[in-house]
Design a protein around this motif. Sequence first.
Motif, mmCIF file in Angstrom:
data_model
loop_
_atom_site.group_PDB
_atom_site.id
_atom_site.type_symbol
_atom_site.label_atom_id
_atom_site.label_comp_id
_atom_site.label_asym_id
_atom_site.label_seq_id
_atom_site.Cartn_x
_atom_site.Cartn_y
_atom_site.Cartn_z
ATOM 1 N N GLU A 1 2.293 1.850 -3.318
ATOM 2 C CA GLU A 1 1.299 2.343 -4.260
ATOM 3 C C GLU A 1 1.008 3.806 -4.047
ATOM 4 O OE1 GLU A 1 -1.977 -0.540 -4.674
ATOM 5 O OE2 GLU A 1 -3.021 1.244 -5.408
ATOM 6 N N ILE A 2 0.906 4.184 -2.784
ATOM 7 C CA ILE A 2 0.652 5.591 -2.502
ATOM 8 C C ILE A 2 1.765 6.444 -3.078
ATOM 9 C CG2 ILE A 2 0.392 7.302 -0.709
ATOM 10 C CD1 ILE A 2 -0.782 5.272 1.060
ATOM 11 N N GLU B 1 0.817 -1.192 0.000
ATOM 12 C CA GLU B 1 0.000 0.000 0.000
ATOM 13 C C GLU B 1 0.863 1.259 0.000
ATOM 14 O OE1 GLU B 1 -3.468 -0.639 1.786
ATOM 15 O OE2 GLU B 1 -4.037 1.435 2.076
ATOM 16 N N GLU C 1 7.812 9.596 3.543
ATOM 17 C CA GLU C 1 7.142 10.697 2.873
ATOM 18 C C GLU C 1 5.884 11.041 3.623
ATOM 19 O OE1 GLU C 1 6.631 10.765 -1.262
ATOM 20 O OE2 GLU C 1 8.455 9.627 -1.645
ATOM 21 N N LEU C 2 5.418 12.226 3.331
ATOM 22 C CA LEU C 2 4.231 12.716 4.024
ATOM 23 C C LEU C 2 3.062 11.766 3.867
ATOM 24 C CD1 LEU C 2 4.291 16.492 3.192
ATOM 25 C CD2 LEU C 2 4.582 15.436 5.406
ATOM 26 N N SER C 3 3.043 11.118 2.705
ATOM 27 C CA SER C 3 1.866 10.319 2.422
ATOM 28 C C SER C 3 1.828 8.997 3.167
ATOM 29 C CB SER C 3 1.793 10.050 0.923
ATOM 30 O OG SER C 3 3.057 9.612 0.489
ATOM 31 N N GLU D 1 11.470 6.257 0.883
ATOM 32 C CA GLU D 1 11.890 7.076 2.001
ATOM 33 C C GLU D 1 10.644 7.462 2.738
ATOM 34 O OE1 GLU D 1 15.479 9.482 -0.138
ATOM 35 O OE2 GLU D 1 13.633 10.485 0.448
ATOM 36 N N ILE E 1 1.582 8.409 6.065
ATOM 37 C CA ILE E 1 0.696 8.384 7.208
ATOM 38 C C ILE E 1 -0.707 7.921 6.807
ATOM 39 C CG2 ILE E 1 -0.254 10.712 7.099
ATOM 40 C CD1 ILE E 1 0.364 10.992 10.029
ATOM 41 N N PHE E 2 -0.994 8.003 5.499
ATOM 42 C CA PHE E 2 -2.337 7.621 5.033
ATOM 43 C C PHE E 2 -2.700 6.236 5.488
ATOM 44 C CE2 PHE E 2 -2.147 11.255 2.878
ATOM 45 C CZ PHE E 2 -2.554 11.335 1.554
ATOM 46 N N SER F 1 1.804 6.705 -6.922
ATOM 47 C CA SER F 1 0.804 7.579 -7.500
ATOM 48 C C SER F 1 1.108 9.023 -7.190
ATOM 49 C CB SER F 1 -0.578 7.219 -6.969
ATOM 50 O OG SER F 1 -0.665 7.538 -5.604
ATOM 51 N N GLY F 2 2.016 9.226 -6.276
ATOM 52 C CA GLY F 2 2.352 10.607 -5.897
ATOM 53 C C GLY F 2 3.429 11.172 -6.778
#
Lengths: 216, 392
Positions: free
Chosen positions: B34-35, B31, B51-53, B49, B55-56, B38-39
């Motif tokens: 994948e996040i 997951e 990344e902010l994402s 690394e 946390i999703f 797509s970013g």
Amino acid sequence: MGVAHSHSASEEVRELEGKTGFSSYQIEQLHRRFKQLSGDQPTIRKESFNNVPDLELNPIRSRIVRAFFDHRNLRKGPSGLAEEINFEDFLTIMSYFRPIDTTMGEEQVAQSRKEKLRFLFHMYDADSDGRITLEEYRNVVEDLLSGNPHIEKESAGSIAKGAMMEAASVCLGQMEPDQVYEGITFEDFLKILKGIDIESKMHICFLNMETMALCH
Amino acid sequence: MERGAKEKNHQLYKPYTNGIIAKDPTSLEEEIKEIRRSGSNKTLDNTPEFELSDIFYFCRKGMETIMDDEVTKRFSAEELESWNLLSRTNYNFQYISLRLTVLWGLGVLIRYCFLLPLRIALAFTGISLLVVGTTVVGYLPNGRFKEFMSKHVHLMCYRICVRALTAIITYHDRENRPRNGGICVANHTSPIDVIILASDGYYAMVGQVHGGLMGVIQRAMVKACPHVWFERSEVKDRHLVSLKKRLVSGHFIVSCILGTCINNTSVMMFKKGSFEIGATVYPVAIKYDPQFGDAFWNSSKYGMVTYLLRMMTSWAIVCSVWYLPPMTREADEDAVQFANRVKSAIARQGGLVDLLWDGGLKREKVKDTFKEEQQKLYSKMIVGNHEDRSRS
């Protein structure tokens, strides 16, 4: 449905439907869950979330719980935490995780998306100053990496620093040698996360059990 | 009859969707990758690394558990999405409508007054034929004829018993059926497993000595075919020895049923022993479809006869049997590892949850390790690569 609704209850439900966008069936389900968490009380407090054992597995458990009580998420103010929340507040928070309705207009979709990202922004920005500072970033990284005895504190710090540098380069471009990057604002946050398919990553699918066999 | 029963049910049974949300069973790594993919596509090399994402994923998982947590659902018997008109499977019994109650009443009438006597008659016939038949065969002199007769008596009687329960069995992969000299291992949900397996092949069985009616049947069966019945408290070694001998002589297939229906250390030991023997193991996965009848036997609540009556007053027992390809113990595996391997294969096939051998493993312990695993996995992903980068 099996249980008959009283008149006033269904009006409330319709009001909630309008405010939060959930269907009446979903609201009912969530209400049941709310009652389970609150022990049949009208409000829940932070301690109520201790009844969810699976939540213990989550490294950012406390942040998630705090997000429920955050005034910014509840749209009650620019900062601060509520002591307890009622069912409507519960639904408000849950509505951040509703799947985006693609039949809505483009503007609405963009708005929806922004709301979801704002929810996440608030999770990072613990002191509600509108910026994610290096400190706050590092805290999140530490949380996520906590529990691993092999990682030292410094690693978390250096990871956070590296990530902030990257964020700065995205937002400010080339930095002057003495320029200090204050922190990630919400606009920067949006810029960094542009293109992320948040529509599918940040929503929870409700099972459509309305087609359950109940004869009328 | 069965078709009629099927029509009375309104919806398809969807396994593993319990609760109000559909959980996405992707792993942490997938997951997050994948996040990120797509970013931002500035890092096309796959160096994960922080990344902010990221946390999703955790955020969503947390919300999911708040909305609907597994714990409260896990230990209740499976809830059906539609009611199959058996009041015993309707846990939140409410008065729903007159029509449904009438249908239910009709169902009760059919099941108890029509199906039940039919089934009891069949069962009676089957059991008595088994006892009589095997005793008679027991008197024959040992030899090929005896074996032949024994096989047919067994098969016939088990098939009658299967009809008595109205068990609708779908066999998959029958080419993998256990052959002579092998051990058949199956997962054990209920005592009916024996009947289901034995009606499709001729097995010499290994099991506990029972009293009462079962004991009579066992004693009769052992005259025709050298089954092994052991006492719980007996030392298992000599049984193992006799088992080995029999396998080596290539005579019979031994069916040894794994499972938690019997939870007893000596039995567990015996099961381990059967993996040490070194014969080929034929795993079999049995899965019951609870839509027509719940085959789960809560042995602390119901006795054998009550259980059988419940079975016979359900609509039908529908199950699937998968014959998995044979497995042998590898050179570097010990018996326990081999047993676990077999068990996972069975669990995977049947879509069952693979629990560890040690039934006594407390839930708390499992959780801690799982949590650490999650975090270790995530941190490995990040820190490992971070270190690589700083080195380069």
